[in-house]
Write a protein that holds these residues in place. Structure first.
Motif, short mmCIF file in Angstrom:
data_model
loop_
_atom_site.label_atom_id
_atom_site.label_comp_id
_atom_site.label_asym_id
_atom_site.label_seq_id
_atom_site.Cartn_x
_atom_site.Cartn_y
_atom_site.Cartn_z
N ASP A 143 0.93 -1.24 -0.05
CA ASP A 143 0.25 -0.10 -0.04
C ASP A 143 0.92 1.21 -0.22
N ILE A 144 1.96 1.37 0.70
CA ILE A 144 3.10 2.36 0.74
C ILE A 144 3.37 2.56 -0.69
N ILE A 145 3.85 1.61 -1.62
CA ILE A 145 4.30 1.58 -2.70
C ILE A 145 3.30 2.22 -3.88
N LEU A 146 2.15 1.67 -3.55
CA LEU A 146 1.02 2.27 -4.45
C LEU A 146 0.60 3.78 -4.27
N ALA A 147 0.74 4.01 -2.95
CA ALA A 147 0.46 5.45 -2.57
C ALA A 147 1.58 6.31 -3.10
N ALA A 148 2.60 5.79 -3.46
CA ALA A 148 3.67 6.56 -3.75
C ALA A 148 3.51 6.66 -5.41
N GLY A 149 2.72 5.83 -6.14
CA GLY A 149 2.52 5.90 -7.47
C GLY A 149 3.55 5.03 -8.34
N ALA A 150 3.90 4.05 -7.54
CA ALA A 150 4.71 2.88 -8.10
C ALA A 150 3.95 1.75 -8.25
N GLN A 151 4.56 0.57 -8.76
CA GLN A 151 4.04 -0.81 -8.96
C GLN A 151 4.44 -1.69 -8.06
N PRO A 152 4.06 -2.42 -7.07
CA PRO A 152 4.72 -3.50 -6.56
C PRO A 152 4.61 -4.62 -7.30
N VAL A 153 5.55 -5.39 -7.54
CA VAL A 153 5.63 -6.64 -8.45
C VAL A 153 6.01 -7.85 -7.57
N ALA A 154 6.77 -7.77 -6.80
CA ALA A 154 7.15 -9.01 -5.91
C ALA A 154 7.62 -8.63 -4.61
N VAL A 155 7.73 -9.91 -3.92
CA VAL A 155 8.37 -10.02 -2.44
C VAL A 155 9.34 -10.84 -2.50
N ALA A 156 10.80 -10.49 -2.03
CA ALA A 156 11.71 -11.39 -2.12
C ALA A 156 12.11 -11.75 -0.58
N ILE A 157 12.15 -12.93 -0.21
CA ILE A 157 12.22 -13.26 1.16
C ILE A 157 13.10 -14.38 1.16
N SER A 158 13.71 -14.88 2.43
CA SER A 158 14.85 -15.73 2.55
C SER A 158 14.35 -17.06 2.80
N MET A 159 13.37 -17.23 3.57
CA MET A 159 12.93 -18.66 3.89
C MET A 159 11.32 -18.59 4.02
N ASP A 160 10.73 -19.90 3.28
CA ASP A 160 9.11 -19.97 3.36
C ASP A 160 9.14 -21.23 4.05
#
Length: 226
Positions: A143-160
């Motif tokens: 939501d922070i990224i969208l509010a800034a006018g950008a496009q969130p495309v993915a999340v990178a994490i270390s462990m699922d």
């Protein structure tokens, strides 16, 4: 010690690294959901320059191999801040220089003000964090990224952890990662999964770590998702 050879060698290499760094431990640990887990993964144990640098290498290698198209990184407070900065440095070392930004928990009313710090948030953005529990923190970052006018495309994490999330104190039939993918519409780029840990332990049969395989497998069978 040589990493077990599997279908995903990068994941096997990461599991070994996490064990050596003390970020992955075995015993009895209570999770945020109140479950008694036979293992514990804590990125806070990547606590010196060498460990953090190598952790960033795993993130960068996985991101570059994923095919995800992105223009910048975003690190949600607090662990994501250090991770995003470290990954940006490693990507630049590999010839892929991208900007990064992060958020504060509290807005500043002086200086540059606001909650966002770093490069302007624009274009296609990858959120860099340690793990996904229930997906709530990633919704906030999105939501922070969208509010800034950008496009969130993915999340990178270390462990699922590949286990059921909870909602209102009850288990649900999807994991935090699945929530982010299905409900938030973001691709999840993971260095390693619980299935990779099980594969690693299976290759340690007869060794000091092999004894943990049965307990971790039982936990996966009780709380795991497909």
């Amino acid at each position: 010690m040589v990493a077990a050879v599997g279908q995903d060698d990068l994941a096997q290499e990461f599991v070994q690294f996490a064990l050596e760094a003390g970020a992955l431990r075995f015993g009895e640990f209570t999770t945020k959901a109140g479950r008694l887990s036979p293992y514990f993964f804590n990125t806070g144990q990547f606590d010196d320059g060498v460990k953090l640098g190598r952790l960033a290498q795993f993130y960068a290698r996985r991101l570059l191999a994923s095919g995800i198209e992105f223009d910048m990184l975003f690190g949600p407070a607090y662990k994501g801040i250090t991770l995003a900065a470290a990954v940006a440095i490693e990507l630049a070392r590999l010839g892929r220089n991208v900007p990064y930004a992060y958020n504060r928990k509290e807005a500043k009313d002086h200086g540059e003000g606001g909650t966002l710090v770093g490069a302007p948030v624009r274009g296609r953005v990858v959120i860099v964090d340690d793990v996904i529990t229930d997906g709530g923190a990633k919704r906030e970052a999105r939501d922070i990224i969208l509010a800034a006018g950008a496009q969130p495309v993915a999340v990178a994490i270390s462990m699922d952890r590949q286990e059921k999330a909870t909602s209102e104190g009850r288990d649900v039939d999807y994991s935090g990662v699945q929530f982010v993918e299905r409900q938030l519409g973001l691709q999840v780029c993971t260095i390693a999964k619980l299935s990779d840990l099980l594969q690693y332990l299976q290759h340690q049969a007869g060794g000091a770590l092999g004894e943990h395989h049965a307990r971790v497998l039982a936990y996966r069978e009780r709380y795991g998702v497909a």
